[in-house]
Design a protein around this motif. Structure first.
Motif, PDB file in Angstrom:
ATOM      1  N   PRO A  66       0.814  -1.225   0.000  1.00  0.00           N
ATOM      2  CA  PRO A  66       0.000   0.000   0.000  1.00  0.00           C
ATOM      3  C   PRO A  66       0.843   1.268   0.000  1.00  0.00           C
ATOM      4  CG  PRO A  66      -0.046  -1.084   2.140  1.00  0.00           C
ATOM      5  CD  PRO A  66       0.642  -2.025   1.206  1.00  0.00           C
ATOM      6  N   GLU A  67       1.993   1.246   0.694  1.00  0.00           N
ATOM      7  CA  GLU A  67       2.794   2.469   0.795  1.00  0.00           C
ATOM      8  C   GLU A  67       3.591   2.731  -0.476  1.00  0.00           C
ATOM      9  OE1 GLU A  67       3.226  -0.295   2.186  1.00  0.00           O
ATOM     10  OE2 GLU A  67       5.303  -0.826   2.562  1.00  0.00           O
ATOM     11  N   TRP A  68       3.612   1.748  -1.398  1.00  0.00           N
ATOM     12  CA  TRP A  68       4.330   1.937  -2.648  1.00  0.00           C
ATOM     13  C   TRP A  68       3.424   2.461  -3.757  1.00  0.00           C
ATOM     14  CZ3 TRP A  68       9.522   1.332  -3.543  1.00  0.00           C
ATOM     15  CH2 TRP A  68      10.251   0.742  -2.508  1.00  0.00           C
ATOM     16  N   ARG A  69       2.114   2.451  -3.517  1.00  0.00           N
ATOM     17  CA  ARG A  69       1.207   2.757  -4.624  1.00  0.00           C
ATOM     18  C   ARG A  69       1.333   4.178  -5.112  1.00  0.00           C
ATOM     19  NH1 ARG A  69      -3.950  -1.001  -3.203  1.00  0.00           N
ATOM     20  NH2 ARG A  69      -2.677  -2.882  -3.343  1.00  0.00           N
ATOM     21  N   LEU A  70       1.295   5.131  -4.184  1.00  0.00           N
ATOM     22  CA  LEU A  70       1.385   6.531  -4.591  1.00  0.00           C
ATOM     23  C   LEU A  70       2.697   6.791  -5.339  1.00  0.00           C
ATOM     24  CD1 LEU A  70       0.081   9.284  -4.580  1.00  0.00           C
ATOM     25  CD2 LEU A  70       1.089   9.706  -2.345  1.00  0.00           C
ATOM     26  N   PRO A  71       3.870   6.432  -4.767  1.00  0.00           N
ATOM     27  CA  PRO A  71       5.115   6.667  -5.502  1.00  0.00           C
ATOM     28  C   PRO A  71       5.138   6.002  -6.872  1.00  0.00           C
ATOM     29  CG  PRO A  71       5.600   6.104  -3.229  1.00  0.00           C
ATOM     30  CD  PRO A  71       4.130   5.920  -3.407  1.00  0.00           C
ATOM     31  N   LEU A  72       4.621   4.761  -6.965  1.00  0.00           N
ATOM     32  CA  LEU A  72       4.655   4.088  -8.260  1.00  0.00           C
ATOM     33  C   LEU A  72       3.730   4.773  -9.253  1.00  0.00           C
ATOM     34  CD1 LEU A  72       4.904   0.332  -7.273  1.00  0.00           C
ATOM     35  CD2 LEU A  72       6.620   1.753  -8.386  1.00  0.00           C
ATOM     36  N   VAL A 131       2.966   8.008  -9.245  1.00  0.00           N
ATOM     37  CA  VAL A 131       3.654   9.237  -9.642  1.00  0.00           C
ATOM     38  C   VAL A 131       4.717   8.907 -10.688  1.00  0.00           C
ATOM     39  CG1 VAL A 131       5.186  11.068  -8.824  1.00  0.00           C
ATOM     40  CG2 VAL A 131       3.222  10.385  -7.443  1.00  0.00           C
ATOM     41  N   ALA A 132       5.490   7.844 -10.431  1.00  0.00           N
ATOM     42  CA  ALA A 132       6.543   7.461 -11.363  1.00  0.00           C
ATOM     43  C   ALA A 132       5.954   7.114 -12.719  1.00  0.00           C
ATOM     44  CB  ALA A 132       7.332   6.276 -10.799  1.00  0.00           C
ATOM     45  N   VAL A 150      12.799  11.389 -14.764  1.00  0.00           N
ATOM     46  CA  VAL A 150      11.872  10.918 -13.729  1.00  0.00           C
ATOM     47  C   VAL A 150      12.613  10.724 -12.409  1.00  0.00           C
ATOM     48  CG1 VAL A 150      10.305   9.072 -13.074  1.00  0.00           C
ATOM     49  CG2 VAL A 150      10.371   9.850 -15.437  1.00  0.00           C
ATOM     50  N   SER A 151      13.817  10.185 -12.490  1.00  0.00           N
ATOM     51  CA  SER A 151      14.588   9.930 -11.280  1.00  0.00           C
ATOM     52  C   SER A 151      14.851  11.217 -10.513  1.00  0.00           C
ATOM     53  CB  SER A 151      15.917   9.252 -11.654  1.00  0.00           C
ATOM     54  OG  SER A 151      16.683   9.031 -10.517  1.00  0.00           O
ATOM     55  N   LEU A 152      15.289  12.248 -11.234  1.00  0.00           N
ATOM     56  CA  LEU A 152      15.612  13.511 -10.560  1.00  0.00           C
ATOM     57  C   LEU A 152      14.362  14.153  -9.963  1.00  0.00           C
ATOM     58  CD1 LEU A 152      17.664  15.564  -9.747  1.00  0.00           C
ATOM     59  CD2 LEU A 152      17.544  16.575 -12.022  1.00  0.00           C
TER      60      LEU A 152
END
Lengths: 475, 475, 475
Positions: free
Chosen positions: B201-207, B209-210, B253-255
């Motif tokens: 669940p805590e990875w969903r937002l970052p993924l 966005v990515a 994307v990384s930066l």
């Protein structure tokens, strides 16, 4: 709450350790971040919590389920009082001394700097409230960790003069799934208060060594390569500093650091051989050196990693591509039939050079992975020794060979010794070669047998047969 | 078994906690995978185990040393009953309600999906057997983990209405070396039952966005590079999509992700500055953002890793080698005396560009390593802050400089702005630049002092001096 | 020490578990490295320690705070006696048998090799002192770990015939923050004594498979590439062995190992489908294979890592640069107008080939990271399954496609089949292709449904409806 449990069949009471019908009440002085986070955790773990505050009605939010009372009232009903107040404000505790008599006071305070007070906070607290049993501890836990982190297995330290009081605090910490280490009497409080102020103390020596070596070799190679070319040939190749020079310095420092990581072990063996016993302490410098071997190795791995990436980007560099193109064009202008002969020895040598580098880096990374706390702790002692000693020395051998192949055909060329100085890679091979020669000596059967016997407790000098026998008997 | 121990000298009994001569008997309902694995572990830990089964004689294999009886008989002799049965089959427990009165029922069940039942399994169980004390918990352990995994330090959750019952279950879990967290009353059961169904669940937002950033920049660069070349020059360079285009998108994307990882911290400081207190909650979006900073950073590291490898393989690509060779041949045909001039500024600029990239990646990897659970938990709070804040912002600075150097001489060229759009690297520098400028503002001595005071509890707006004083007093 | 605590308010005594006013006294026989390190830890944890020695006055240094007495005197006052003496010297314990009657003897001894004695050390000890309760255990702790390491959460094993004695030892170990696993009666002692002698037993099979595959493909490719060129064309390209050949062998072995890591899971599903039940054991070879899947995968990752680095250094190799230059010069001599045509299909194909390789390697690394103990233990069962199964098979697909693209246009060329042998990459695609086809079969809806039902306990063959029902009922 527990009214529904009617113990018809078998009584429930003898099950738990402390299993009274009501959970224990703990008192916390201070409603700051730490106090609130601690209270929340304690409530989650099943304790009841009461806060002591000078102004119970205006102290801001406390965790749901906790009470707030005056300091006097709060401490009355609890056996343990957690002091989450800055040392600067301890004086109010002196006036509470009668109420706190016989209580266990847990001092969680930290200071902002080392040595700003003549005595440790916990010692000061004990002086203010002589009738209470002060326990210093849990001060390595931050408010953030208490709120969010998993505490499971986290190590915390306790110290105090009352064994009973320490046991009481230890029981609470154990129920928070912390792992408690008793550091003795209250005189250890200063040491415990310095813990949270530590900033990589065990990394300082290795990083200083790395910095020193990097600086030395950088200037050495700057003089030999860039300044020499400018002075002797009027050639400005200062653009080489960024990549070419750095990519010479990094592997040099990495190899020296790696050998420095294995040198103390070899020296220790020679000390033991010379003294004929393992029961005399090593010199202090050797002890400190041996304690930072892991960090030396990891810094070496960092430099090796940089060396690897610097090497990978060589072909996309502007200067390298320019040189390649110039080479071709020059060949064409001079109109030779074959541009340049394919030299099989050169092909073998350079490929071997690269292969040694790759294998060395691969083993380096393996060593680094096995030093991760969670990987290392899963290894048996024999496995750990195998990796750190056997694989470690193999890595050193391979990386040293990598260095030797680099200069295999340059040793005898006069042009190598610009301004009568040896090139950097020669200098960097000195320490590893010494380590490997010494290690080889230790592996000679006769020497190896003596070292093994010494490690098992045998002593050459005669301290009476009795003692000798005892040494050989015990594990 | 223990007949050999004759306590002549000192009695053994006061040693242990529960030390009766016979270990405690635990009952398990259900002989499925989970029931059997749990029983095996309990037997290994020294408990006696009896299984309750509807058909004790045909229930399949149970672990060696365990008994199988009817549900009634099995539950009679034990205080704790572990319910390892699917919720769909709980109804038989209703008929056992008289026998289960006063027992502790541990509900280990999980559901296949969220919200398929109106009430949590454990609440349903409590309704069926109102005379028992239901404890929900241990349901995060799988049969596989119970059989093979090390349980040491693994965190499990409990909840229930009876403190005594929870304590009894907690004692068993502690002897299995599990680390127990009490989550309160039985109303938390639903939450506990949702735990094993979580999927990052805590990875969903970052993924997300990515993914969003990747898609946007991919199409943006596709239009600017490939479609522009085709439309304006009739040049089909679609083969560049696979590597060249991807290798532009990944670093961008990384930066941006890395700067998004440090932006919320900066924003939080400005919120605190503006409000003059740390005691008011942040807006919900900022809280959620701050909680996924670690994941944002790790996703950024993943993209940086891809960027690094894409860069390393550039020179072996067919298109790149073709271009290099064409360049030489063209130079020769045009018969210039020197193929192309060596531009020292270009050499410096490109080498600096690479070096910044390498150092940035190196620090990136260090940050990633320090976020490994076992590494992070070995750091003191000050060390963790040093790495994540100081080293983190340094990484951001270096990577941003890497981006600026890339475009140093292209900012003013009109050809850079194809179809009046700025190139990708310019867009990606916006967020990092803002973060760094804001961070610089926060580092100004006057601002820094105010932030530090606020973080220590000081408040600008006057809530009465009392409260202010209390805040400054507490840890 | 605890004189300052006067329990005026509430008594402190019911707080702790063992909370007598004086900590418990433990006895250690043997003052060697292990004995001293153990004593030091026990003292740190708050125990009192007395050493038993044959010559109490000349036994060398013991930790501060510990006493040294004769064996008889030391054992008299303690309930637990830790035997830190080599098995070879156990005979003196026989003479102490009367004094040791009723004591708990903890045997910490290890042997230097397996099977050098007919019976386990602990069994021998029990025979020498039949009146004592012997517990084997803690023997996986080294002196070094006891002195320096964090013990928190470290797993230790115990076995013994007296449950009470084991509980007493377990209590001590728990207070040392160790995590204890009871392995049953004293007959398990041999197994416990073999633990510290283990040297990567679970890695042996994977490493042997890797070695065998490497050797086979090395010689296969040596014949096909180097020897073929020499015999048929008189061309000595032996310099290619170091890098080119190795860089063919490594990816081949890596891909085969990765598919071997997923093959047993697929086979197991087919076994279950064929038998129609999950309740029959798999053949022994399949069980052993499944237990080393993690190691197979990590060895595969190691080879992939080597393959990646070997690929990165291709362009800086002497032979590669020589070939590039020769190519250009030859083109020029032949005076073609364009040096060589730009082949867009080739550009697409090679770029796709690289991209698949990079993505495969990236996922490989992710899989490797998630198998780190500390990362894996933080994942829920569903998350772990997602990574190891979904991501794992995706990695296999991508790496297999990587292999197929490599040979996409070479399958039909006769020149590919030198000496009528298929090239290495074709051979290495066989196993992965089989695994993927079988996996695809399992994903067919009808097959998938049956497998899922079997995994939930359903059985095709009719063992009576009763049992079937029970299976489906239980977790």
């Amino acid at each position: 709450m527990s009214g529904e449990v009617k113990t018809d069949g078998l009584p429930l009471s003898p099950l738990g350790t402390a299993a009274g019908p009501e959970p224990e009440l703990l008192c916390i002085f201070g409603t700051g971040d730490l106090g609130r986070s601690l209270g929340q955790r304690l409530l989650q773990t099943g304790y009841r919590v009461v806060y002591g505050s000078r102004r119970p009605h205006s102290c801001g939010p406390v965790p749901q389920g906790a009470q707030v009372r005056s300091h006097e009232a709060a401490s009355q009903s609890a056996r343990l009082v957690f002091i989450c107040v800055h040392r600067e404000h301890y004086d109010f505790l002196q006036t509470l001394a009668p109420q706190l008599k016989g209580k266990v006071l847990v001092d969680l305070s930290n200071n902002l700097k080392k040595d700003i007070y003549p005595e440790a906070n916990a010692v000061y607290l004990q002086r203010l409230v002589p009738g209470a049993a002060v326990v210093k501890g849990l001060n390595t836990l931050s408010a953030w960790t208490l709120q969010n982190g998993p505490l499971a297995g986290k190590q915390v330290f306790l110290c105090g003069d009352s064994a009973e009081a320490k046991q009481a605090v230890s029981d609470v910490a154990t129920r928070l799934s912390l792992s408690v280490v008793d550091r003795g009497s209250l005189s250890a409080a200063r040491e415990l208060e310095d813990f949270p102020l530590r900033l990589f103390p065990e990394w300082r020596l290795p990083l200083r060594v790395a910095l020193g070596l990097t600086a030395f070799f950088f200037f050495y190679l700057l003089i030999r390569d860039v300044i020499y070319a400018y002075v002797e040939k009027g050639n400005d190749i200062s653009f080489r500093i960024m990549v070419s020079l750095a990519n010479k310095v990094f592997p040099i420092v990495s190899l020296i650091m790696l050998s420095l990581c294995y040198l103390p072990g070899v020296l220790a063996s020679f000390f033991q051989l010379y003294r004929g016993t393992k029961y005399r302490c090593f010199p202090d410098w050797l002890d400190r050196w041996m304690l930072c071997r892991k960090q030396l190795g990891l810094v070496a791995l960092g430099f090796a990693f940089l060396h690897a990436i610097y090497t990978f980007i060589i072909p996309i560099r502007y200067a390298v591509r320019h040189k390649l193109i110039s080479l071709v064009v020059d060949e064409m202008k001079n109109n030779k039939s074959t541009p340049f002969d394919f030299d099989k020895t050169e092909a073998w040598a350079t490929d071997s050079f690269y292969v040694m580098g790759i294998l060395g880096f691969f083993l380096y990374v393996l060593l680094g992975l096995s030093s991760l706390p969670s990987v290392g702790s899963a290894l048996s002692w024999r496995e750990f020794t195998f990796i750190q000693s056997k694989l470690g020395h193999l890595t050193l051998v391979i990386c040293t060979v990598h260095g030797y192949i680099y200069g295999w055909n340059k040793f005898l060329r006069p042009s190598t010794y610009k301004w009568w100085t040896p090139p950097g890679y020669m200098l960097c091979l000195v320490v590893p070669s010494i380590v490997l020669v010494l290690k080889l000596l230790l592996l000679l059967p006769c020497v190896d047998r003596t070292v093994t016997r010494i490690r098992q407790g045998w002593e050459r000098t005669e301290p009476g047969e009795e003692r000798d026998e005892i040494k050989a008997t015990n594990l």
